[in-house]
Design an enzyme around this catalytic site. Structure first.
Site, short mmCIF file in Angstrom:
data_model
loop_
_atom_site.label_atom_id
_atom_site.label_comp_id
_atom_site.label_asym_id
_atom_site.label_seq_id
_atom_site.Cartn_x
_atom_site.Cartn_y
_atom_site.Cartn_z
N CYS A 117 0.81 -1.22 0.00
CA CYS A 117 0.00 0.00 0.00
C CYS A 117 0.84 1.27 0.00
O CYS A 117 0.35 2.34 -0.36
CB CYS A 117 -0.95 0.01 1.19
SG CYS A 117 -2.11 -1.37 1.16
N HIS A 254 -3.18 7.45 2.00
CA HIS A 254 -3.59 6.15 1.46
C HIS A 254 -5.00 5.86 1.97
O HIS A 254 -5.30 6.06 3.14
CB HIS A 254 -2.61 5.07 1.92
CG HIS A 254 -3.10 3.68 1.67
ND1 HIS A 254 -3.60 3.29 0.44
CD2 HIS A 254 -3.18 2.60 2.48
CE1 HIS A 254 -3.97 2.01 0.52
NE2 HIS A 254 -3.73 1.58 1.74
N ASN A 284 -10.05 0.09 -0.60
CA ASN A 284 -8.58 0.17 -0.52
C ASN A 284 -8.01 -0.41 -1.81
O ASN A 284 -8.07 -1.61 -2.04
CB ASN A 284 -8.10 -0.61 0.71
CG ASN A 284 -6.59 -0.58 0.87
OD1 ASN A 284 -5.86 -0.14 -0.03
ND2 ASN A 284 -6.11 -1.06 2.00
#
Ligand code: ACO
Length: 327
Positions: A117, A254, A284
């Protein structure tokens, strides 16, 4: 005063999302979950899912084309392509070389970077090193993922969290006076700590199982570490640049979970109206989430030339990092 230094300046931003939208209600038909649980714990309402046969390199290419168009450039103007991804089309070759071919680029260099990520922050920081060294002129930094392909769709604790997509930014080396008001990447901080491997990992790979594997996560443990780690690197950027939370125009974190984003912003003293949030609509998307969010906020007119933008991420490894960018 610093004169004639090189800075990595944002020239364009673009994104691509697969057509198919999977809502929480759709998920509740196949796993034991509810729209209410997902929204309350994560803020996610829906995510996009790549079509059968639609690959990470295809999403990456479309995002790259959008970023080039936004910059008024073509593939011929790019001499470095970095793709941040943990879900490549194949074990090798790199997604980046496929994007290079798709764009018709035959010069320069293209490679992938894997920091889960945090991949986009790592790739941006890597691009910045190439540009400020003077070795390269213009970079396509792409975050692209098809996490739907590594999810265990029977595990309700993970499959509700992720989505597919891609985002891209064109960075260009420009002469700068090196001041805080001049455009470009001002400072970045990257960290990792491999002791946390078991908290977030994929249980397969070429050298272990010879399979692709599925994402496994101790969600509570990840949550417990995330806020402290991201606020540490953001504060390190503040200190290095000599700025405070009040100087930041846009915080583009993020997009993992609304609660992590809100808790981080609160701990940093950042007003919630300065926080760009797309997790509700995208879920996500790992390395793609920041450039997707940047693209949304540039398109709708929030992020404008001259704004001070902080990006940050934390992910598997653990890896984490932040970059401060004058738009
Ligand atoms: N639907 C309904 N119930 C569920 C679901 C679901 N999808 N998933 C778990 N539950 C249940 C659990 O089984 C548990 O039930 P029990 O109490 O009967 O055992 C209950 O809900 C509570 O589960 P917890 O895991 O304690 O829930 P929590 O509040 O911690 O939320 C979550 C889970 C959303 C994963 C949270 O821990 C989190 O956000 N962690 C961060 C992880 C993350 O965002 N990772 C992304 C990758 S890393 C990154 O990008 C930073």
């Amino acid at each position: 005063m610093n004169t004639h230094i090189l800075r990595s300046v944002v020239r364009g931003v673009g994104a691509y999302l697969p057509e198919r939208v999977l809502t929480n209600a759709d998920l509740a038909k196949t796993v034991d979950t509810t729209d209410e649980w997902i929204q309350q714990r994560t803020g996610i309402r829906q995510r996009h899912i790549a079509a059968p046969g639609e690959t990470t390199s295809q999403l990456a290419t479309k995002a790259a084309q959008a970023a080039l168009a936004n910059a008024g450039l073509t593939g011929a103007d790019i001499d470095l392509i970095i793709v941040a991804t943990s879900t490549p089309d194949y074990t090798f070759p790199a997604v980046a070389t496929q994007v290079q071919a798709n764009l018709g680029v035959q010069h320069g260099v293209a490679f992938d970077l894997q920091a889960v990520c945090s991949g986009f922050v790592f790739a941006t920081t890597t691009a910045d090193k190439f540009l400020t060294s003077g070795s390269h002129k213009r970079v396509l930094v792409i975050g692209a993922e098809t996490f739907s392909r590594i999810l265990d769709w029977e595990d309700r604790t993970t499959c509700v969290l992720f989505g597919d997509g891609a985002g891209a930014v064109v960075l260009e080396a420009q002469e700068s006076d090196g001041t805080l008001t001049s455009p470009g990447i001002i400072t970045s901080q990257l960290r990792s700590d491999g002791r946390h491997r078991a908290k977030l990992y994929v249980d397969g790979g070429p050298s272990t199982t010879q399979t692709v594997g599925h994402l496994r996560m101790e969600g509570k443990e990840v949550f417990r570490h995330a806020v402290g780690m991201v606020t540490d690197v953001v504060k390190a950027c503040f200190a290095d640049a000599g700025v405070t939370a009040a100087d930041i125009d846009w915080f583009v974190p993020h997009q993992a979970n609304r609660r992590i984003i809100d808790a981080s912003a609160e701990k940093l003293g950042l007003a919630l109206e300065k926080v760009v949030k797309t997790v509700e609509l995208h879920g996500n998307t790992s390395a793609a989430s920041i450039p997707l969010a940047l693209s949304v906020a540039c398109k709708d007119g929030r992020i404008k030339k001259g704004d001070l933008v902080m990006i940050e991420a934390m992910g598997g490894g653990f890896t984490w990092g932040a970059s401060l960018i004058r738009w």
